[in-house]
Design a protein around this motif. Structure first.
Motif, PDB file in Angstrom:
ATOM      1  N   SER A 110       1.303  10.222   5.395  1.00 19.12           N
ATOM      2  CA  SER A 110       2.433  10.361   4.500  1.00 19.12           C
ATOM      3  C   SER A 110       3.552  10.814   5.138  1.00 19.12           C
ATOM      4  O   SER A 110       3.529  11.195   6.393  1.00 19.12           O
ATOM      5  N   CYS A 164       0.543  -1.174  -0.091  1.00 22.82           N
ATOM      6  CA  CYS A 164      -0.082  -0.100   0.049  1.00 22.82           C
ATOM      7  C   CYS A 164       0.840   1.346  -0.035  1.00 22.82           C
ATOM      8  O   CYS A 164       0.401   2.344   0.303  1.00 22.82           O
ATOM      9  N   GLU A 210       3.707   7.666   0.415  1.00 24.19           N
ATOM     10  CA  GLU A 210       2.152   7.744   1.037  1.00 24.19           C
ATOM     11  C   GLU A 210       1.873   6.257   1.177  1.00 24.19           C
ATOM     12  O   GLU A 210       1.958   5.271   0.459  1.00 24.19           O
ATOM     13  N   ASN A 211       1.030   6.200   2.264  1.00 22.63           N
ATOM     14  CA  ASN A 211       0.539   4.707   2.838  1.00 22.63           C
ATOM     15  C   ASN A 211      -0.768   4.699   2.885  1.00 22.63           C
ATOM     16  O   ASN A 211      -1.457   5.465   3.764  1.00 22.63           O
ATOM     17  N   SER A 212      -1.616   4.021   2.027  1.00 20.66           N
ATOM     18  CA  SER A 212      -2.880   4.032   1.732  1.00 20.66           C
ATOM     19  C   SER A 212      -3.268   2.788   2.690  1.00 20.66           C
ATOM     20  O   SER A 212      -4.637   2.379   2.481  1.00 20.66           O
ATOM     21  N   SER A 213      -2.698   2.007   3.565  1.00 20.81           N
ATOM     22  CA  SER A 213      -2.975   0.991   4.299  1.00 20.81           C
ATOM     23  C   SER A 213      -4.334   1.703   5.214  1.00 20.81           C
ATOM     24  O   SER A 213      -4.193   2.827   5.934  1.00 20.81           O
ATOM     25  N   GLU A 214      -5.314   0.761   5.638  1.00 25.68           N
ATOM     26  CA  GLU A 214      -6.476   1.096   6.258  1.00 25.68           C
ATOM     27  C   GLU A 214      -6.409   0.923   7.607  1.00 25.68           C
ATOM     28  O   GLU A 214      -6.749   1.619   8.660  1.00 25.68           O
ATOM     29  N   THR A 230       3.537   3.930  -1.833  1.00 28.46           N
ATOM     30  CA  THR A 230       3.862   4.751  -2.938  1.00 28.46           C
ATOM     31  C   THR A 230       4.773   5.663  -2.518  1.00 28.46           C
ATOM     32  O   THR A 230       4.991   6.234  -1.671  1.00 28.46           O
ATOM     33  N   ALA A 250      -0.096   4.401   8.732  1.00 26.38           N
ATOM     34  CA  ALA A 250      -1.245   3.928   7.846  1.00 26.38           C
ATOM     35  C   ALA A 250      -2.107   5.169   7.489  1.00 26.38           C
ATOM     36  O   ALA A 250      -2.578   5.870   8.590  1.00 26.38           O
ATOM     37  N   GLY A 251      -2.614   5.220   6.530  1.00 21.12           N
ATOM     38  CA  GLY A 251      -3.488   6.377   6.163  1.00 21.12           C
ATOM     39  C   GLY A 251      -2.776   7.951   6.046  1.00 21.12           C
ATOM     40  O   GLY A 251      -3.249   8.716   5.675  1.00 21.12           O
TER      41      GLY A 251
END
Length: 388
Positions: A332, A251, A272-276, A253, A329-330
């Motif tokens: 940057s 997750c 950027e970490n899109s982990s929920e 980028t 998580a969620g």
């Protein structure tokens, strides 16, 4: 034909007598959702025994198996020791060096402590297996009654590893099914596989180390060895190592902006970490906070601002600058590295090599010189830029 090609590629066919014969090669399977310098965390490995002009044996082992044979204590690299403070350096963390010529030899050493004979190391990522599964539309693993596809491979492998403690057996079943599928491949599928392997070698998503010095030299000439090289211009190679004991790179980028103003340079990296979730939620989610050790490889002549904040190693033409980063998580995070390089001012033509780490598909990159954007590109392989 595919078996012979996979050992060294078409450019090495003239050296098949050296490649084959009584040889043992180890293919390390790396999970690039847990990024490490050569691509990903090494969870399993495949031992390929060659005799005559083909394979005599194929077996899959868990990466932890040789660690149980290691006698004595091996001092880990400092960041690994900080992340995992108890215990010796082990095979599972041996793909640590930013130069695969060094890392390949270290992986081979750890394997040999566990009783494996090693003539060569090939590092591949689960993303390569994903792409092979895409070619075939998936495979059936009879033992586990699973239809394994590019979409579910990583999650199934992690589930069998962490929940059922059967990672080797599951990946072995996948490997056996894939191997049988390759043996029965149609001509069009064979061509697609050969093209895929060649592209992955050219993009350095597959790395190769050979014990035989003649073969190793040829591998380096082909650009498949993952060494730092001997580049004489400006240089930028960002290498990440996920030391958070999770699969957060599912997750994460990143984007890079490099700014040059006279003899001053600044490299800005944004993640950027899109982990929920901040922690894994097995068996559904294996990501979380991204805790990583970052190394930025730049020219040796660079004089770094605030050098006391970093771990700095001088190595030939290069300076390796290390530091930690946490990307929640969620959220940057941004890191900036500033330095001076007066050597560049005396060069009539400016040249820079920007490299992409194995295990990462691509990242956006901008180069700003004297306030003007001169490069705006996607780095999906090593790329060189020049201007006067």
């Amino acid at each position: 034909e595919i078996t012979q090609w996979c050992f060294g590629g078409l450019p090495l066919v003239g050296k098949l007598d050296k490649l084959l014969g009584d040889k043992t090669y180890v293919v390390v399977l790396q999970n690039n959702t847990e990024l490490r310098p050569s691509g990903g965390f090494m969870g399993s490995y495949v031992v390929l025994s060659a005799k005559g002009q083909g394979l005599s044996d194929v077996r899959i082992e868990d990466i932890y198996q040789p660690d149980g044979q290691l006698v004595g204590y091996v001092e880990p690299p400092a960041p690994i020791k900080k992340a995992f403070p108890f215990g010796s350096w082990k095979l599972r963390d041996a793909n640590w060096d930013v130069d695969f010529q060094v890392a390949g030899e270290q992986i081979a050493w750890f394997l040999e402590q566990g009783g494996e004979k090693v003539d060569g190391i090939v590092a591949v990522n689960l993303s390569l297996v994903d792409k092979m599964l895409e070619i075939f539309g998936g495979v059936n693993t009879v033992t586990y009654d699973e239809q394994v596809t590019a979409q579910n491979l990583a999650n199934l492998a992690q589930t069998y590893s962490e929940v059922h403690k059967e990672k080797r057996d599951f990946l072995g079943a996948v490997g056996a099914a894939l191997f049988e599928r390759i043996k029965g491949a149609k001509l069009t599928e064979e061509i697609k596989i050969l093209k895929l392997i060649y592209e992955q070698l050219q993009k350095k998503q597959i790395l190769v180390w050979m014990r035989d010095q003649e073969l190793e030299a040829r591998i380096q000439e082909l650009g498949w060895g993952g060494d730092l090289g001997n580049y004489g211009g400006d240089y930028l190679y960002i290498v990440e190592a996920n030391l958070g004991a999770n699969k957060a790179n599912c997750c994460v980028t990143r984007s890079v902006v490099q700014s040059i103003d006279g003899d001053k340079e600044r490299v800005s990296i944004r993640w950027e970490n899109s982990s929920e979730f901040s922690d894994p939620k097995p068996p559904v989610f294996w990501g979380g906070n991204y805790i990583a050790y970052i190394r930025v490889v730049i020219p040796a002549e660079a004089v770094i601002s605030g050098a006391e904040k970093y771990d700095i190693e001088e190595r030939g033409r290069f300076k390796i600058v290390g530091f930690w980063i946490t990307v929640p998580a969620g959220g940057s995070a941004v890191a900036e590295l500033s330095y001076e390089d007066t050597k560049r001012l005396s060069d009539e033509e400016y040249r820079i090599l920007v490299r992409r780490q194995p295990g990462i598909d691509s990242f956006p990159y901008k180069l700003v010189v004297d306030g003007k954007v001169v490069v705006s590109d996607t780095i999906d392989r090593d790329k060189e830029y020049t201007w006067t």
